[in-house]
Design an enzyme around this catalytic site. Structure first.
Site, PDB file in Angstrom:
ATOM      1  N   GLU A 173      46.532  39.363  51.848  1.00 45.43           N
ATOM      2  CA  GLU A 173      47.709  38.462  51.958  1.00 45.43           C
ATOM      3  C   GLU A 173      47.814  37.263  50.897  1.00 45.43           C
ATOM      4  OE1 GLU A 173      48.691  38.705  56.866  1.00 45.43           O
ATOM      5  OE2 GLU A 173      47.591  36.894  56.061  1.00 45.43           O
ATOM      6  N   CYS A 174      48.683  37.276  50.416  1.00 44.38           N
ATOM      7  CA  CYS A 174      48.914  36.052  49.154  1.00 44.38           C
ATOM      8  C   CYS A 174      47.641  35.934  48.312  1.00 44.38           C
ATOM      9  CB  CYS A 174      49.182  34.753  49.973  1.00 44.38           C
ATOM     10  SG  CYS A 174      50.025  33.502  48.734  1.00 44.38           S
ATOM     11  N   GLY A 175      46.858  34.583  48.628  1.00 41.69           N
ATOM     12  CA  GLY A 175      45.505  34.516  47.682  1.00 41.69           C
ATOM     13  C   GLY A 175      44.526  35.769  47.855  1.00 41.69           C
ATOM     14  N   GLY A 206      50.174  42.224  49.921  1.00 40.95           N
ATOM     15  CA  GLY A 206      51.111  41.462  49.127  1.00 40.95           C
ATOM     16  C   GLY A 206      51.134  40.037  49.354  1.00 40.95           C
TER      17      GLY A 206
END
Length: 458
Positions: A332-334, A428
């Protein structure tokens, strides 16, 4: 279920909610009360400050992510054996998931959970104008839930003059004030407050706030208001059908880089039979041994790119496990950015990373696709057609965000393609909230179990 509880809300972001919540938690702790804490909304930084005070994780309560019944169940599950629960609000009291709605606002959460509210009013630079300001919040909705106010950044002289006027004209309790305390200021950066571990004297700051609150705020009154909260009707057994699939070991990236996690996500995986093995992509040389799956959460990889990129043995370990051995994973993200071929820092210098996602991570300098989203598979296959809710907050973008899911913003006719999903990995920008779709968590644990069986057979 009797749960003494209080919400600390404010008229806007930057009014001092986190500082005052932490000071209040410390004051309760100093008095020998067993407190638990929650954050309204999707924020993952403020709960880390709560954890710094209490030494136990803080959880999120969010009425966009899940139903009112699940919200109350999650609150009751955590607060069952506590003396008092404190909920920190989000943004302005009535601000929600969109400009024109109070859905997912502090107000909605307070209403759903029947939690009395203390409104923090930033009174710096204000005199009698504070009265119509408070009046507006009290009267905007027929039942505001606001039981008291605290004047923040007010002098003792101003407070003593305003308190009787406010109470006489508005009939609301003024529970105290806090003066300007420059020594207790906490810096912010692009994703919010800096992390607690980055503040050398954070515990001293919070202790100082608690001491000042005992001097300037009627803590006994706050406790009395919390005890006035009505009992909550909940069915905790209905939060999730507990169904363990057998023990699997899931590695969770957890260090100063990757630390943005919803606590209930981790607890849900444990309920489903997962043993969580924490590791550091920054400091450890390779993934933990004998794990059956991996999760890379959000965080600030842009601040540690040199260290992440130079830890080549970890990068090789991740690439081998995810790309060659086909280990199940969520990023997720980072964590998603960490799996890219390359990532640039805020000065646009490029660093080589894991190379699981064949794309580059690019710094944009401003928020990209910020806010709540609902994710649905682009192609609805059997067992994969359920919606999962999430939140995005990032200044980076990818040259390939994936096309496996469609993200839709609530209350707006806006959607876009996202997520790399191939039956093994899910990567993502969205920060998923598992309780919005428990089946997603179950399917991930099942994938890890199948991987474990195959690994042990080979």
């Amino acid at each position: 279920m009797e749960i003494p509880r209080i919400m600390i809300a404010a008229g806007s972001s930057g009014s001092g909610k986190t500082i005052i919540t932490c000071g209040l938690l410390q004051a309760f702790k100093n008095r020998g009360l067993k407190a638990v804490s929650f954050k309204c909304g999707p924020d993952y930084i403020d709960p880390l400050f709560h954890k710094t005070v209490l030494g136990i994780p803080s959880k999120n309560l969010d009425t966009f992510f899940v139903s009112p019944g699940t919200v109350k169940g999650l609150m009751a599950e955590t607060a069952a054996y506590a003396d008092i629960a404190v909920i920190e609000g989000v943004m302005g009291y009535y601000d929600g998931a969109g400009i024109k709605t109070h859905t997912a606002s502090s107000y909605e959460l307070a209403s759903v959970t029947d939690t009395p509210v203390v409104l923090i009013v930033n009174a710096r630079g204000m005199g009698i104008s504070v009265i119509p300001y408070i009046k507006g919040f009290l009267e905007y909705k027929p039942c505001s839930g606001i039981k008291a106010v605290i004047l923040n950044q007010a002098s003792n002289v101003v407070y003593n003059e305003l308190k009787p006027l406010i109470e006489e004209e508005l009939g609301i309790t003024v529970a105290g004030y806090l003066p300007v305390m420059p020594e207790c200021h906490i810096e912010s950066r692009h994703l919010g407050l800096v992390m607690p571990k980055e503040i050398e004297d954070i515990q001293e700051i919070i202790n100082g706030i608690a001491v000042k609150m005992e001097e300037c705020i009627n803590i006994d009154k706050i406790i009395s208001i919390a005890k006035s909260a009505p009992s909550v009707k909940v069915n905790t057994s209905g939060i999730l059908p507990v169904c363990s699939y057998g023990k699997v070991r899931i590695g969770v990236a957890m260090d100063e880089v990757f630390c943005f996690y919803y606590e209930d996500n981790l607890k849900l995986l444990e309920k489903l039979g997962a043993e969580l093995i924490y590791f550091s992509p920054l400091h450890n040389k390779e993934l933990p041994g004998n794990i059956d799956g991996c999760i890379f959460g959000g965080g600030y990889p842009e601040l540690y790119l040199k260290g992440l990129s130079s830890n080549t043995s970890m990068l090789k370990s991740v690439k081998q496990a995810l790309s060659v051995q086909q280990m199940p994973y969520i990023a997720e993200c980072g964590g998603f950015l960490y799996l890219h071929e390359n990532m640039e820092d805020t000065s646009h210098n490029n660093y080589r990373l894991a190379g699981v996602i064949h794309a580059d991570a690019v710094y944009k300098g401003k928020l990209q696709r910020f806010g709540y989203v609902a994710l649905k598979p682009a192609v609805c296959a059997s067992g994969q057609n359920k919606e999962i809710k999430a939140h995005e907050f990032h200044y980076y973008d990818s040259t390939d965000n994936g096309r496996s899911y469609i993200a839709a913003k609530p209350f707006r006719n806006i959607q876009w393609d996202c997520i790399h999903e191939n039956g093994q990995g899910f990567a993502g920008f969205p920060h998923l909230y598992f309780y919005s779709c428990p089946g997603f968590a179950r399917e991930f644990v099942e994938k890890c179990l199948r991987y474990s069986l195959l690994r042990n057979d080979s």
